[in-house]
Design a protein around this motif. Structure first.
Motif, short mmCIF file in Angstrom:
data_model
loop_
_atom_site.label_atom_id
_atom_site.label_comp_id
_atom_site.label_asym_id
_atom_site.label_seq_id
_atom_site.Cartn_x
_atom_site.Cartn_y
_atom_site.Cartn_z
N VAL A 61 0.85 -1.20 0.00
CA VAL A 61 0.00 0.00 0.00
C VAL A 61 0.88 1.25 0.00
CG1 VAL A 61 -1.62 1.37 1.38
CG2 VAL A 61 -2.03 -1.07 1.05
N LYS A 65 0.99 3.93 -3.01
CA LYS A 65 0.69 5.33 -2.68
C LYS A 65 1.77 6.25 -3.27
CE LYS A 65 2.20 7.36 0.84
NZ LYS A 65 2.63 7.78 2.19
N LEU A 82 -8.57 10.31 -9.12
CA LEU A 82 -8.49 9.20 -8.17
C LEU A 82 -9.87 8.67 -7.81
CD1 LEU A 82 -5.65 10.38 -5.76
CD2 LEU A 82 -5.60 8.40 -7.26
N LEU A 83 -10.85 9.56 -7.68
CA LEU A 83 -12.21 9.14 -7.37
C LEU A 83 -12.76 8.26 -8.48
CD1 LEU A 83 -14.67 9.32 -5.52
CD2 LEU A 83 -15.36 11.39 -6.73
N VAL A 85 -10.93 6.52 -10.58
CA VAL A 85 -10.15 5.27 -10.55
C VAL A 85 -10.72 4.32 -9.52
CG1 VAL A 85 -7.92 4.28 -9.94
CG2 VAL A 85 -8.02 6.26 -11.45
N GLU A 86 -11.04 4.85 -8.33
CA GLU A 86 -11.62 4.01 -7.27
C GLU A 86 -12.92 3.36 -7.73
OE1 GLU A 86 -13.18 4.34 -2.62
OE2 GLU A 86 -12.71 6.14 -3.77
N GLN A 87 -13.76 4.16 -8.37
CA GLN A 87 -15.04 3.63 -8.86
C GLN A 87 -14.81 2.55 -9.91
OE1 GLN A 87 -16.95 7.23 -10.20
NE2 GLN A 87 -17.63 7.81 -8.14
N GLU A 88 -13.83 2.79 -10.79
CA GLU A 88 -13.54 1.83 -11.86
C GLU A 88 -12.99 0.51 -11.29
OE1 GLU A 88 -13.61 0.81 -15.89
OE2 GLU A 88 -14.34 2.62 -14.91
N ILE A 89 -12.10 0.62 -10.28
CA ILE A 89 -11.54 -0.58 -9.66
C ILE A 89 -12.64 -1.40 -8.99
CG2 ILE A 89 -10.07 -1.38 -7.76
CD1 ILE A 89 -8.14 0.91 -8.46
N GLN A 90 -13.53 -0.73 -8.26
CA GLN A 90 -14.63 -1.44 -7.59
C GLN A 90 -15.54 -2.11 -8.61
OE1 GLN A 90 -16.38 1.67 -5.20
NE2 GLN A 90 -15.02 1.26 -3.45
N LYS A 91 -15.80 -1.42 -9.72
CA LYS A 91 -16.65 -1.97 -10.78
C LYS A 91 -15.99 -3.21 -11.40
CE LYS A 91 -18.60 -0.64 -15.29
NZ LYS A 91 -17.64 -1.29 -16.19
N LYS A 93 -13.75 -5.15 -10.05
CA LYS A 93 -13.69 -6.22 -9.05
C LYS A 93 -15.02 -6.95 -8.97
CE LYS A 93 -12.09 -7.17 -4.36
NZ LYS A 93 -11.57 -6.60 -3.11
#
Length: 335
Positions: A61, A65, A82-83, A85-91, A93
């Motif tokens: 991590v 970072k 980054l927001l 990217v986070e949404q895309e990673i969760q999607k 996954k």
């Protein structure tokens, strides 16, 4: 990350030169990692985490970072990016998990139908199934470790307390100990106790009681193993309600073999953990038949899964084994 590496090295009492020799990483590079003027590669992070006994997740991590900060830290729209990217990673996954689950879904549905059929049997029939499959599981488990008792001899040793002529005391103790482990696990299930590290170590103690005098119920003396096992049980607790129990059990099995926490009995403990989870959810033992063909198939599947780093190979194998054993259980009553 630089302080994590330097502090861990100093706590281990290592000089940069000594760490370089152990890791195969140039001494000058290690100094630059610790000063923050150079970033290690992912492979180097993995190697340093193992040698310095730093929690792999914490170090990764920190590495990610710093990598992200280096690439976009000064950009005006970094936070918005980054927001997204986070949404895309969760999607991604969720899609990956959904894709994996759908690949198992046909056999999972078949297994649930068989499981429901067994649950419709009366108390006497369920007891008959339990006793028969339990005996088969004990036989398969200790036979794979070189035990010479036959299935009928194990039954006599466990139920009647007989001593079998020509068979060693260790053979007898392995059968008795395995039976006591299953009694212990069933008692935990009755009390609705989910699998945990304390009882896992008690089970290892029971397995070798009277056979070995050292390392009973103890991991190898390695702080990295302690952390990895702690993470494993935290992972099981975290996912016990959102991953299918057979998939959860199969992954836990692979994790035990990867960590290799005990001096002896790692395969048997992985197998017991897998079946502990299955029994908690009213499945039957996933017993691998005690013959050469079945043993070779198991070893082949396990090797392929590990070499390709593809857990789905092993999960599909366990799903197949569980389905076979559910059918075997039904045939005990309906034949």
């Amino acid at each position: 990350m630089k302080s994590l590496l330097k502090n861990a090295r100093e706590q281990k009492g290592l000089k940069t030169r000594e760490l370089a020799q152990l890791s195969g990483i140039d001494q000058a590079l290690i100094s630059k990692f610790e000063s923050g003027t150079r970033k290690p590669t992912k492979d180097q992070v993995t190697k340093l985490a193992q040698l310095l006994e730093i929690d792999y997740e914490i170090l990764m991590v920190a590495w990610l970072k710093e990598k992200i900060l280096y690439e976009i830290g000064d950009e005006e729209f970094a936070l918005k990016a980054l927001l997204l990217v986070e949404q895309e990673i969760q999607k991604n996954k969720k899609e990956l998990n959904s894709e994996l689950l759908s690949s198992y879904q046909i056999i999972l549905d078949e297994i649930e139908i068989l499981k429901t059929k067994i649950q419709s049997f009366n108390h006497f029939e369920l007891r008959q199934i339990s006793k028969t499959l339990e005996l088969q599981f004990i036989f398969s488990s200790i036979h794979s470790n070189g035990n010479l008792l036959t299935q009928n001899e194990i039954k006599s040793v466990i139920n009647d307390g007989l001593t079998i002529s020509g068979k060693s005391m260790q053979n007898h103790l392995e059968a008795i100990n395995f039976h006591e482990i299953l009694v212990y696990i069933k008692d935990l299930i009755q009390k609705k106790t989910f699998l945990n590290e304390k009882d896992f170590l008690i089970i290892h103690n029971l397995m070798f009681r009277g056979i070995e005098s050292e390392n009973l119920g103890k991991y190898k003396s390695d702080s990295l193993i302690l952390r990895e096992m702690n993470l494993l049980f935290n992972w099981c607790e975290l996912h016990k309600n959102n991953i299918n129990p057979i998939i959860l059990a199969s992954e836990a099995y692979l994790k035990i073999l990867e960590i290799n926490p005990f001096e002896n009995g790692n395969h048997q403990m992985a197998n017991l953990l897998l079946n502990w989870i299955l029994l908690q959810h009213n499945y039957v033992y996933a017993t691998i038949e005690a013959n050469q063909n079945s043993k070779e198939e198991y070893l082949s599947v396990l090797e392929k899964s590990q070499v390709k780093n593809d857990k789905s190979i092993f999960i599909n194998y366990i799903l197949k084994i569980e389905k076979e054993n559910l059918n075997r259980a039904i045939q005990l009553i309906t034949k």
